[in-house]
Write a protein that holds these residues in place. Structure first.
Motif, mmCIF file in Angstrom:
data_model
loop_
_atom_site.group_PDB
_atom_site.id
_atom_site.type_symbol
_atom_site.label_atom_id
_atom_site.label_comp_id
_atom_site.label_asym_id
_atom_site.label_seq_id
_atom_site.Cartn_x
_atom_site.Cartn_y
_atom_site.Cartn_z
ATOM 1 N N VAL A 72 0.856 -1.191 0.000
ATOM 2 C CA VAL A 72 0.000 0.000 0.000
ATOM 3 C C VAL A 72 0.898 1.249 0.000
ATOM 4 O O VAL A 72 1.163 1.821 -1.031
ATOM 5 N N LYS A 73 1.369 1.665 1.175
ATOM 6 C CA LYS A 73 2.290 2.798 1.302
ATOM 7 C C LYS A 73 3.039 2.637 2.610
ATOM 8 O O LYS A 73 2.425 2.572 3.690
ATOM 9 N N GLU A 74 4.342 2.584 2.537
ATOM 10 C CA GLU A 74 5.139 2.277 3.719
ATOM 11 C C GLU A 74 4.920 3.281 4.842
ATOM 12 O O GLU A 74 4.767 2.905 6.003
ATOM 13 N N SER A 75 4.887 4.562 4.495
ATOM 14 C CA SER A 75 4.712 5.575 5.536
ATOM 15 C C SER A 75 3.332 5.464 6.185
ATOM 16 O O SER A 75 3.175 5.757 7.376
ATOM 17 N N PHE A 76 2.335 5.007 5.410
ATOM 18 C CA PHE A 76 1.006 4.821 5.976
ATOM 19 C C PHE A 76 1.003 3.665 6.964
ATOM 20 O O PHE A 76 0.392 3.758 8.042
ATOM 21 N N ARG A 77 1.671 2.579 6.629
ATOM 22 C CA ARG A 77 1.765 1.461 7.575
ATOM 23 C C ARG A 77 2.435 1.906 8.870
ATOM 24 O O ARG A 77 1.990 1.558 9.972
ATOM 25 N N SER A 78 3.509 2.682 8.734
ATOM 26 C CA SER A 78 4.225 3.143 9.918
ATOM 27 C C SER A 78 3.361 4.072 10.764
ATOM 28 O O SER A 78 3.384 4.013 11.999
ATOM 29 N N TYR A 79 2.598 4.918 10.084
ATOM 30 C CA TYR A 79 1.719 5.831 10.817
ATOM 31 C C TYR A 79 0.659 5.066 11.605
ATOM 32 O O TYR A 79 0.387 5.376 12.768
ATOM 33 N N VAL A 80 0.052 4.062 10.962
ATOM 34 C CA VAL A 80 -1.036 3.333 11.617
ATOM 35 C C VAL A 80 -0.577 2.705 12.920
ATOM 36 O O VAL A 80 -1.260 2.796 13.949
ATOM 37 N N LEU A 114 -7.689 2.191 -7.369
ATOM 38 C CA LEU A 114 -6.782 2.805 -6.410
ATOM 39 C C LEU A 114 -5.551 3.410 -7.084
ATOM 40 O O LEU A 114 -5.083 4.485 -6.687
ATOM 41 N N ALA A 115 -5.013 2.703 -8.081
ATOM 42 C CA ALA A 115 -3.725 3.127 -8.624
ATOM 43 C C ALA A 115 -3.599 2.786 -10.094
ATOM 44 O O ALA A 115 -4.185 1.813 -10.578
ATOM 45 N N ASP A 116 -2.829 3.610 -10.789
ATOM 46 C CA ASP A 116 -2.387 3.286 -12.137
ATOM 47 C C ASP A 116 -1.127 2.446 -12.045
ATOM 48 O O ASP A 116 -0.254 2.714 -11.196
ATOM 49 N N LEU A 117 -1.014 1.434 -12.899
ATOM 50 C CA LEU A 117 0.130 0.530 -12.880
ATOM 51 C C LEU A 117 1.009 0.753 -14.105
ATOM 52 O O LEU A 117 0.505 1.009 -15.196
ATOM 53 N N LYS A 118 2.307 0.625 -13.894
ATOM 54 C CA LYS A 118 3.253 0.727 -15.003
ATOM 55 C C LYS A 118 4.383 -0.248 -14.767
ATOM 56 O O LYS A 118 5.157 -0.115 -13.817
ATOM 57 N N ALA A 119 4.454 -1.270 -15.653
ATOM 58 C CA ALA A 119 5.511 -2.274 -15.544
ATOM 59 C C ALA A 119 6.739 -1.845 -16.327
ATOM 60 O O ALA A 119 6.647 -1.030 -17.259
ATOM 61 N N ASP A 120 7.886 -2.397 -15.978
ATOM 62 C CA ASP A 120 9.127 -2.072 -16.685
ATOM 63 C C ASP A 120 9.096 -2.559 -18.129
ATOM 64 O O ASP A 120 9.735 -1.983 -18.994
ATOM 65 N N THR A 157 5.297 -0.056 -10.888
ATOM 66 C CA THR A 157 5.024 1.255 -10.295
ATOM 67 C C THR A 157 3.530 1.443 -10.067
ATOM 68 O O THR A 157 2.712 1.135 -10.946
ATOM 69 N N THR A 158 3.165 1.946 -8.889
ATOM 70 C CA THR A 158 1.763 2.231 -8.583
ATOM 71 C C THR A 158 1.627 3.720 -8.250
ATOM 72 O O THR A 158 2.330 4.231 -7.382
ATOM 73 N N THR A 159 0.717 4.385 -8.924
ATOM 74 C CA THR A 159 0.515 5.822 -8.753
ATOM 75 C C THR A 159 -0.925 6.079 -8.370
ATOM 76 O O THR A 159 -1.855 5.599 -9.045
ATOM 77 N N LEU A 160 -1.138 6.821 -7.310
ATOM 78 C CA LEU A 160 -2.470 7.045 -6.769
ATOM 79 C C LEU A 160 -3.364 7.776 -7.772
ATOM 80 O O LEU A 160 -2.969 8.785 -8.369
ATOM 81 N N THR A 161 -4.562 7.247 -7.966
ATOM 82 C CA THR A 161 -5.547 7.877 -8.846
ATOM 83 C C THR A 161 -6.410 8.850 -8.048
ATOM 84 O O THR A 161 -6.336 8.933 -6.814
ATOM 85 N N GLY A 187 -9.376 9.634 1.785
ATOM 86 C CA GLY A 187 -9.937 10.812 2.408
ATOM 87 C C GLY A 187 -9.480 12.115 1.793
ATOM 88 O O GLY A 187 -9.704 13.177 2.355
ATOM 89 N N GLY A 188 -8.822 12.065 0.645
ATOM 90 C CA GLY A 188 -8.400 13.279 -0.013
ATOM 91 C C GLY A 188 -7.122 13.875 0.514
ATOM 92 O O GLY A 188 -6.714 14.963 0.097
ATOM 93 N N PHE A 189 -6.469 13.202 1.431
ATOM 94 C CA PHE A 189 -5.235 13.764 1.982
ATOM 95 C C PHE A 189 -4.047 13.517 1.074
ATOM 96 O O PHE A 189 -3.282 14.426 0.772
ATOM 97 N N TYR A 190 -3.867 12.258 0.620
ATOM 98 C CA TYR A 190 -2.847 12.003 -0.389
ATOM 99 C C TYR A 190 -3.345 12.540 -1.721
ATOM 100 O O TYR A 190 -4.481 12.317 -2.107
ATOM 101 N N GLN A 191 -2.498 13.222 -2.420
ATOM 102 C CA GLN A 191 -2.907 13.850 -3.675
ATOM 103 C C GLN A 191 -2.837 12.859 -4.841
ATOM 104 O O GLN A 191 -2.023 11.943 -4.843
ATOM 105 N N THR A 192 -3.686 13.089 -5.819
ATOM 106 C CA THR A 192 -3.638 12.300 -7.046
ATOM 107 C C THR A 192 -2.225 12.373 -7.644
ATOM 108 O O THR A 192 -1.642 13.450 -7.738
ATOM 109 N N GLY A 193 -1.708 11.219 -8.030
ATOM 110 C CA GLY A 193 -0.365 11.164 -8.585
ATOM 111 C C GLY A 193 0.708 10.809 -7.576
ATOM 112 O O GLY A 193 1.875 10.624 -7.957
ATOM 113 N N ALA A 194 0.332 10.699 -6.291
ATOM 114 C CA ALA A 194 1.312 10.325 -5.264
ATOM 115 C C ALA A 194 1.803 8.900 -5.506
ATOM 116 O O ALA A 194 1.048 8.029 -5.958
ATOM 117 N N ALA A 195 3.061 8.671 -5.217
ATOM 118 C CA ALA A 195 3.642 7.335 -5.392
ATOM 119 C C ALA A 195 3.248 6.442 -4.228
ATOM 120 O O ALA A 195 3.438 6.804 -3.065
#
Length: 495
Positions: free
Chosen positions: A255-263, A358-364, A381-385, A393-401
């Motif tokens: 999902v997102k490492e910083s989010f796991r750490s925050y939780v 949840l995310a746009d995907l881009k493979a190598d 690569t996963t990029t937030l839609t 909740g609108g806190f992470y912006q569209t396009g966030a990694a």
């Protein structure tokens, strides 16, 4: 009563039968001329290969065939015996009922699915069965699949399409309108000898059992020679090397490492729980989802895979009520030429939204070529839609990694998935809380610079807490600034 479409087959068989009966048979009644009894048939059908793989794989379950049914080796297709019914010489169709019961059972996922009394109706193009789910009341004559019309005298390897009722019974909406295994209804060669009835063969009512491949050898005792090309092994053939159904697979995503750490950190003071077969790696690591189903086309470089399991994030508990309660389930990854989407069912504070992108995907690489019947994609690569940002909740912006994901799918039932995928999923996560339940036990709350450092990333960016997903009270706190968060934290500590 509406007129059902009739799937006609083997006109030649009807002609041969008429010739075999001869002029004397014309003296029989209309009923006896229109319907001829059949017996000794066998039905072979595997439901869906990916379902069998799921039951015996991710679900750690098993199949039991009884009452005349059997299963081919290596978790193959099922065969139902003693098929009896009638052949309509006017419409060139048949209806057969078979003996045998198949039960799928998983103690891990807690289900029991029983199927019996299979009936194939070539006029309607349907396959029905009696169904019992988890010991409940029996549902009779449920249409499990539609069956393609025969294109020749041969009732083998007929395409099937699973119905919505089958999807509900099997427990996966993705099965609705999906291709099922091929179906065959044949009379084995060992049981196709001429009738041994005591009725003389030159009487005015000769014994005849027309089949889709029947041909008459004389005018009084027709000899039937139905195709015997079908067997449990060839009706449950493995998917083609370049196109077919996914047999199994693993998705690993954090999902997102910083989010796991925050939780699990000292602000949210929450916990992460994996459910329904998902697991989390040790050290508050990434999540693994298994039991993939779907389809692939290596030539077109397209893939669609759905995975079992869910993950729940909870935090900001106040007298049993959580300000953060977010669940991702039913993850699906689709790729076309190296690009694609990651969707999930999202439940936030009790409100569920299905199939959120949840995310746009881009493979190598755009190439989905398989090696040893396995397609592997690492560090996608996963990029937030925009929809994903709303889910947070609108806190992470569209396009966030977001965290990159790893995807591995098996194209055949006997293909070996990589051991590192399964080992990373074993961790400490199961269907209960994993080890990352508090800020002090996992997630790198002190000293990590990749998202778990409350006094680092939070103070410097103010952007690592999803506001609306935490509930109104938490949202107000975060909106007021990181300083307020720490002030609230100190007051709680002093209290």
């Amino acid at each position: 009563m509406p007129v059902r479409p009739r799937h006609s087959f083997a006109l030649a068989a009807a002609v041969a039968t008429a010739a075999a009966l001869g002029a004397t048979a014309l003296a029989t009644t209309t009923a006896s001329a229109a319907e001829v009894p059949l017996s000794g048939y066998e039905l072979t059908w595997g439901i869906k290969q990916s379902y069998r793989t799921y039951v015996t794989g991710a679900a750690l379950g098993s199949f039991t065939a009884a009452d005349g049914a059997s299963q081919a080796a290596d978790n193959g297709a099922f065969t139902f015996t003693d098929g009896t019914g009638t052949y309509d010489t006017a419409g060139h169709t048949l209806h057969l009922t078979f003996k045998g019961t198949v039960t799928a059972k998983s103690t891990l996922h807690g289900f029991v699915r029983e199927m019996s009394d299979f009936q194939y109706d070539s006029a309607a193009g349907t396959l029905t069965a009696d169904l019992v789910s988890d010991g409940g009341a029996k549902q009779q004559d449920v249409t499990l699949a539609t069956v393609a019309a025969p294109t020749s005298q041969d009732l083998t390897n007929l395409a099937t399409t699973l119905t919505t009722a089958a999807a509900d019974f099997l427990g996966s909406p993705s099965y609705a309108n999906a291709a099922g295994d091929l179906l065959s209804a044949v009379k084995p060669a060992s049981t196709t000898s001429p009738s041994t009835s005591s009725t003389p063969t030159n009487s005015t009512t000769p014994s005849v059992t027309p089949t889709p491949t029947g041909t008459a050898t004389n005018t009084t005792t027709p000899s039937t020679t139905p195709s015997t090309s079908a067997s449990p092994s060839d009706t449950a053939s493995e998917p083609a090397a370049t196109k077919g159904d996914i047999a199994d697979g693993i998705l690993t995503w954090g999902v997102k490492e910083s989010f796991r750490s925050y939780v699990v950190g000292s602000v949210a003071n929450g916990r992460i729980t994996t459910l329904d077969g998902a697991a989390q790696a040790t050290g508050n690591g990434a999540f693994t989802f298994t039991g993939a189903t779907g389809s692939y086309d290596a030539d077109a470089d397209t893939l669609s895979a759905a995975f079992e399991g869910a993950v729940n994030f909870k935090g900001h508990e106040d007298n049993g009520t959580y300000g953060l309660d977010l669940t991702f389930a039913d993850l699906k990854a689709t790729l076309d030429g190296g690009s694609g989407k990651l969707t999930a069912d999202v439940t936030s504070l009790g409100e569920k939204s299905e199939d959120v992108v949840l995310a746009d995907l881009k493979a190598d690489s755009t190439d989905l070529a398989a090696k040893n019947d396995v397609i592997t994609l690492d560090d996608v690569t996963t990029t937030l839609t925009a929809a994903g940002a709303k889910a947070f909740g609108g806190f992470y912006q569209t396009g966030a990694a977001l965290d990159p994901l790893d995807l591995t799918v098996a194209l055949t039932a006997d293909a070996d998935l990589p051991s590192d995928g399964s080992s990373s999923s074993s961790g400490t996560g199961d269907s209960s809380d994993n080890s990352g339940t508090t800020g002090s036990t996992s997630g790198g709350v002190t000293g990590s610079t990749t998202g778990g450092d409350v006094t680092g990333s939070l103070a410097s960016t103010g952007s690592e807490i999803p506001v609306a997903a935490l509930g109104t009270a938490a949202a107000v706190t975060v909106a007021a600034g990181a300083g307020v968060v720490f002030a609230m934290r100190r007051r709680r500590t002093e209290a």
